[in-house]
Design an enzyme around this catalytic site. Structure first.
Site, PDB file in Angstrom:
ATOM      1  N   ARG A  27       0.815  -1.223   0.000  1.00 50.92           N
ATOM      2  CA  ARG A  27       0.000   0.000   0.000  1.00 50.92           C
ATOM      3  C   ARG A  27       0.846   1.269   0.000  1.00 50.92           C
ATOM      4  O   ARG A  27       0.320   2.379  -0.091  1.00 50.92           O
ATOM      5  CB  ARG A  27      -0.911   0.012   1.231  1.00 50.92           C
ATOM      6  CG  ARG A  27      -1.809  -1.184   1.341  1.00 50.92           C
ATOM      7  CD  ARG A  27      -2.641  -1.096   2.587  1.00 50.92           C
ATOM      8  NE  ARG A  27      -3.592  -0.010   2.495  1.00 50.92           N
ATOM      9  CZ  ARG A  27      -4.782  -0.099   1.959  1.00 50.92           C
ATOM     10  NH1 ARG A  27      -5.186  -1.243   1.448  1.00 50.92           N
ATOM     11  NH2 ARG A  27      -5.592   0.929   1.911  1.00 50.92           N
ATOM     12  N   GLY A  97      -5.262   8.206   4.110  1.00 53.52           N
ATOM     13  CA  GLY A  97      -6.297   9.037   3.512  1.00 53.52           C
ATOM     14  C   GLY A  97      -5.778  10.444   3.319  1.00 53.52           C
ATOM     15  O   GLY A  97      -4.563  10.679   3.365  1.00 53.52           O
ATOM     16  N   HIS A 489       0.514   8.383 -37.630  1.00 52.33           N
ATOM     17  CA  HIS A 489      -0.039   9.738 -37.469  1.00 52.33           C
ATOM     18  C   HIS A 489       0.783  10.568 -36.488  1.00 52.33           C
ATOM     19  O   HIS A 489       0.249  11.469 -35.845  1.00 52.33           O
ATOM     20  CB  HIS A 489      -1.503   9.646 -37.011  1.00 52.33           C
ATOM     21  CG  HIS A 489      -2.388   8.987 -38.010  1.00 52.33           C
ATOM     22  ND1 HIS A 489      -2.622   9.504 -39.275  1.00 52.33           N
ATOM     23  CD2 HIS A 489      -3.075   7.805 -37.964  1.00 52.33           C
ATOM     24  CE1 HIS A 489      -3.434   8.689 -39.946  1.00 52.33           C
ATOM     25  NE2 HIS A 489      -3.699   7.656 -39.170  1.00 52.33           N
TER      26      HIS A 489
END
Ligand code: F6R
Length: 593
Positions: A27, A97, A489
């Site tokens: 995490r 958070g 392109h």
């Protein structure tokens, strides 16, 4: 998207916290820290957990909290690492958070005499708790959080208090139930070594955890939260002899396909009711996701458009949140492995707010996405530890096939052959894995370059995007996924002997056009590695290296070709000596916008 953990019991907390933090490093891992004991002794540093384990002094105590960080506010530094404390050093907080109004709170608290030392948003929380503490820690936490605008999962440790107080809003948090000991963590794998009994906290819950009791409060009143038994084992979250989690997870994919499909009973029993609005039938569909899951969404668009023949939009949740039309009639699918990605959750909330019904495809039981969705389709990938998504992506594709087939408008013979093809996929993927040596040789070549293009067309175009994403995130080589027809392109300007191209060539209606594109690229002297179906004799004549994959129905070719992309990225990163499971600056669960 940090990982937080708390322990209270009869054993020494320090080693338990560090053990849990190891399993939370997916995490975030730019710094880490712990606070232990009734004196709240804090030790933190800008190191990985395995280093902290060696360098931290022995901290005594049977209560503690820990944190592994993915920096949002303030660079990775010792002072910005968690836990953060109040002025007295008696209240320590770990937080996952983002506090949106932290500047305002900080100014206010500073004017009231509080002294801040870090650049983090988190530091306002212990100071707010200090401000409101009058002998009742839960009440102080509750009052403090009323002032906070943002997302949080927090655990609070206070000197002299034989309890931990936890709270969540828009960030995951679980309580692990033990025998005369309890745990709090961001996620299940963190505590699986100690217990498989889990309580999922909900938004605005405050958990008060002691050695012998767990109480959950909400708006001042006690609420009952069910205990769940986790069926994953510790083994599922270990490397099982593989050098990296990523390699193990790539090799688990035949099993993941089998497990995911076998969970879905039969074709006659759809895994989700896509015709949620009954009479209207299926008219269009919107699929939202981020990162690798977005690539699954793009492949889902091709699958659904081909099989159900309705228009499908696949969009990045992070963009959709600021743009994009919906209609209450739209069937919407949100794909999120973790079920915690902030952008995906925001999109789900918006969809629900606009009257849409949402099907979530997620790998994590009890995740926030699973609680917001009207219907949940679980993938059965098991815990995915490596930051780079692999098996969860393949499981998402399985869910999309199985979700779509019952509604398909194809004739019964083709339907039967697709169901058979789906069931054969585990052995086809195994064949790709058995060809690892060839892929690893190609990876040796790729590892020498600084820029790589991945190209394909049609349903494999998202596989090219995924190949490029995997390569850049774990090998740090700049890579771009391109629709093969688009190179001329503009990007042709970059082609040459220093810019290799990986071309994914499927046996579908794009085959001839891909051959033309490869010839154009070779005329500009770029080395080309082609991924082709076994038996193809034309492409080999044109390119520098060939990776052959087993034949499958073109609609399943993304599964096979993605496994090649994963192995190519893995062996390239390995060749370059990169920290494969924990690439720099990344985190597995992206709980910030
Ligand atoms: C890349 C990767 C990320 C995730 C993305 C979404 O390998 O893992 O791009 O796919 O952060 O995550 P979930 O699916 O959990 O919403």
């Amino acid at each position: 998207m940090c990982g937080i953990v708390g322990y209270i019991g009869e054993r020494q907390a320090q080693s338990i916290l560090l053990n849990c933090l190891h399993r939370l490093e997916y995490r975030g891992y730019d710094s880490c820290g712990i606070a232990v004991g009734s004196d709240v002794e804090v030790y933190k540093d800008v190191v990985r957990v395995k280093v902290l384990e060696k360098t931290s002094p022995s901290l005594t105590g049977v209560i503690g909290i820990g944190h592994t960080r993915w920096a949002t506010h303030g660079e990775p530094s010792q002072v910005n690492a968690h836990p953060h404390c109040d002025c007295t050093g008696k209240i320590a907080v770990v937080h996952n958070g983002v506090i949106n109004n932290f500047q305002k709170l900080r100014q206010q608290l500073t004017s009231e005499g509080h002294n801040f030392i870090s650049e983090t948003d988190t530091e306002v929380i212990p100071h707010l708790i200090e401000k409101y503490y009058d002998g009742d820690l839960e009440k102080a936490v509750e009052t403090a959080l009323r002032e906070v605008d943002g997302s949080y999962a927090i655990i609070v440790l206070m000197a002299g208090e034989p309890k931990l107080v936890a709270a969540r809003k828009d960030s995951p948090l679980i309580i692990g139930v033990g025998d005369r000991e309890n745990f709090i963590a961001s996620d299940v794998p963190a505590i699986l070594n100690y217990t498989s009994r889990v309580i999922y906290l909900e938004d605005d819950d405050i958990g008060v955890v002691t050695t012998e009791s767990i109480k959950v409060r909400r708006d001042g009143a006690e609420v009952n939260r069910k205990e769940h038994k986790i069926l994953w084992s510790v083994k599922d979250a270990q490397k099982a002899g593989y050098e990296h989690f990523m390699l193990k997870e790539i090799h688990e994919q035949p099993k993941v396909i089998r497990d995911t499909i076998s969970g879905y009973v039969s074709m006659a029993e759809p895994i989700a009711d896509l015709a949620l609005l009954g009479d209207a039938g299926l008219e269009d569909m919107l699929i939202l996701a981020c990162g690798t899951s977005y690539h699954a969404a793009l492949i889902g668009k091709y699958i659904i458009e081909e099989l159900i023949r309705i228009p499908v939009r696949a969009e990045l949740a992070s963009e959709f949140n600021y743009w994009g039309q919906t209609s209450a009639r739209s069937r919407t699918i949100v794909i999120t492995q973790s079920g915690e990605t902030a952008d995906a959750l925001k999109a789900m909330k918006r969809l629900k707010g606009e009257g849409c019904r949402v099907v979530a495809i997620t790998n994590v039981v009890g995740s926030t996405a699973s609680r917001i969705a009207d219907q949940i389709v679980y993938t059965r990938a098991g815990p995915e530890i490596s930051v780079a998504a692999t098996k969860s992506f393949i499981a998402q594709l399985m869910a999309l096939y199985w979700l779509t087939l019952p509604y398909s408008k194809i004739d019964i013979r083709r339907l039967d052959s697709l169901v058979t093809g789906l069931r054969q996929l585990p052995s086809k993927v195994q064949q790709v894995l058995d060809n690892e040596a060839v892929i690893s040789e190609c990876a040796k070549q790729l590892s020498k370059y600084q820029d790589v293009f991945f190209i394909s067309r049609g349903i494999n175009f998202p596989v090219a995007l995924e190949g490029a994403l995997k390569l850049k995130e774990i090998s740090y080589i700049h890579a771009e996924g391109y629709a093969a027809g688009e190179l001329k392109h503009g990007p042709f300007a970059l082609l040459g002997s220093d810019t290799p191209v990986v071309a994914i060539v499927a046996q579908d209606n794009t085959y001839e056009a891909m051959l033309t594109n490869i010839k154009e690229i070779k005329a500009r002297r770029s080395p080309v590695i082609a991924v082709v179906e076994e038996g193809d004799e034309e492409v080999g004549e044109l390119v520098d290296s060939v990776i052959s994959v087993p034949q499958v129905d073109a609609i399943f070719s993304p599964v096979i070709n993605t496994v090649v992309m994963q192995l190519l990225a893995y062996y390239t990163a390995k060749q370059r000596g990169c920290p494969i499971d924990f690439p720099r600056n990344l985190a597995k669960s992206v709980t910030v916008e």
